[in-house]
Scaffold this motif. Sequence first.
Motif, PDB file in Angstrom:
ATOM      1  N   TYR A  28       0.816  -1.209   0.000  1.00 11.78           N
ATOM      2  CA  TYR A  28       0.000   0.000   0.000  1.00 11.78           C
ATOM      3  C   TYR A  28       0.856   1.268   0.000  1.00 11.78           C
ATOM      4  O   TYR A  28       0.411   2.320  -0.419  1.00 11.78           O
ATOM      5  CB  TYR A  28      -0.971  -0.014   1.185  1.00 11.78           C
ATOM      6  CG  TYR A  28      -1.916  -1.188   1.093  1.00 11.78           C
ATOM      7  CD1 TYR A  28      -2.917  -1.211   0.128  1.00 11.78           C
ATOM      8  CD2 TYR A  28      -1.779  -2.283   1.926  1.00 11.78           C
ATOM      9  CE1 TYR A  28      -3.772  -2.301   0.007  1.00 11.78           C
ATOM     10  CE2 TYR A  28      -2.639  -3.368   1.820  1.00 11.78           C
ATOM     11  CZ  TYR A  28      -3.628  -3.375   0.863  1.00 11.78           C
ATOM     12  OH  TYR A  28      -4.471  -4.452   0.744  1.00 11.78           O
ATOM     13  N   GLU A  29       2.087   1.145   0.464  1.00 12.01           N
ATOM     14  CA  GLU A  29       3.012   2.279   0.440  1.00 12.01           C
ATOM     15  C   GLU A  29       3.873   2.286  -0.812  1.00 12.01           C
ATOM     16  O   GLU A  29       4.408   3.312  -1.188  1.00 12.01           O
ATOM     17  CB  GLU A  29       3.905   2.236   1.681  1.00 12.01           C
ATOM     18  CG  GLU A  29       3.137   2.432   2.973  1.00 12.01           C
ATOM     19  CD  GLU A  29       4.032   2.259   4.191  1.00 12.01           C
ATOM     20  OE1 GLU A  29       5.264   2.155   4.050  1.00 12.01           O
ATOM     21  OE2 GLU A  29       3.467   2.230   5.301  1.00 12.01           O
ATOM     22  N   ASN A  30       4.014   1.135  -1.436  1.00 12.97           N
ATOM     23  CA  ASN A  30       4.858   1.003  -2.620  1.00 12.97           C
ATOM     24  C   ASN A  30       4.038   0.390  -3.753  1.00 12.97           C
ATOM     25  O   ASN A  30       3.988  -0.829  -3.912  1.00 12.97           O
ATOM     26  CB  ASN A  30       6.068   0.124  -2.299  1.00 12.97           C
ATOM     27  CG  ASN A  30       7.020   0.013  -3.458  1.00 12.97           C
ATOM     28  OD1 ASN A  30       6.775   0.528  -4.548  1.00 12.97           O
ATOM     29  ND2 ASN A  30       8.120  -0.691  -3.239  1.00 12.97           N
ATOM     30  N   PRO A  31       3.374   1.222  -4.565  1.00 15.65           N
ATOM     31  CA  PRO A  31       2.511   0.700  -5.629  1.00 15.65           C
ATOM     32  C   PRO A  31       3.252  -0.099  -6.695  1.00 15.65           C
ATOM     33  O   PRO A  31       2.622  -0.832  -7.459  1.00 15.65           O
ATOM     34  CB  PRO A  31       1.868   1.948  -6.220  1.00 15.65           C
ATOM     35  CG  PRO A  31       2.624   3.111  -5.707  1.00 15.65           C
ATOM     36  CD  PRO A  31       3.396   2.672  -4.502  1.00 15.65           C
ATOM     37  N   ASN A  32       4.566   0.000  -6.753  1.00 12.53           N
ATOM     38  CA  ASN A  32       5.336  -0.757  -7.742  1.00 12.53           C
ATOM     39  C   ASN A  32       5.629  -2.178  -7.280  1.00 12.53           C
ATOM     40  O   ASN A  32       6.140  -2.987  -8.046  1.00 12.53           O
ATOM     41  CB  ASN A  32       6.649  -0.038  -8.060  1.00 12.53           C
ATOM     42  CG  ASN A  32       6.405   1.300  -8.731  1.00 12.53           C
ATOM     43  OD1 ASN A  32       5.460   1.450  -9.502  1.00 12.53           O
ATOM     44  ND2 ASN A  32       7.232   2.274  -8.417  1.00 12.53           N
TER      45      ASN A  32
END
Length: 131
Positions: A58-62
């Motif tokens: 959720y903090e890192n969409p990649n």
Amino acid sequence: MDYKPKIEEIVEDEVEFYAHTILKFGIVFNAWYKVGTSKNIGEGHKEALFGSVSLDIYENPNMNPIENWFIGKINQPRIFVGRLNKEYIDKVNRGGVIPYVDIINRLKFGYFKYKLSGWKIENGKNVPIIE
């Protein structure tokens, strides 16, 4: 409903699915009620397996959810497994605490209707995305 369930029949019956929830909220909002207690909780829960994608997604969409699975059993720490093997598709239950409303919907419809990272609805079942 006149039938008074026997607790031992309930705890020995087949389990539809396993889920973590907060029972008190379901009782407070009249979603369910307590019918008794039993010290016999069976053995099946020991094999219940829960899976969830890393919350970091959720903090890192990649981040690829397929490569970031955690699994765990009741009263055991979750472990990072990365990619889930195909053997887990029919064994893993959704991890995390599930609101009582979603438990009710799971009972009504046979699957959780909301979208969750790493999960899909396939043939009327929630299954983990592994490929």
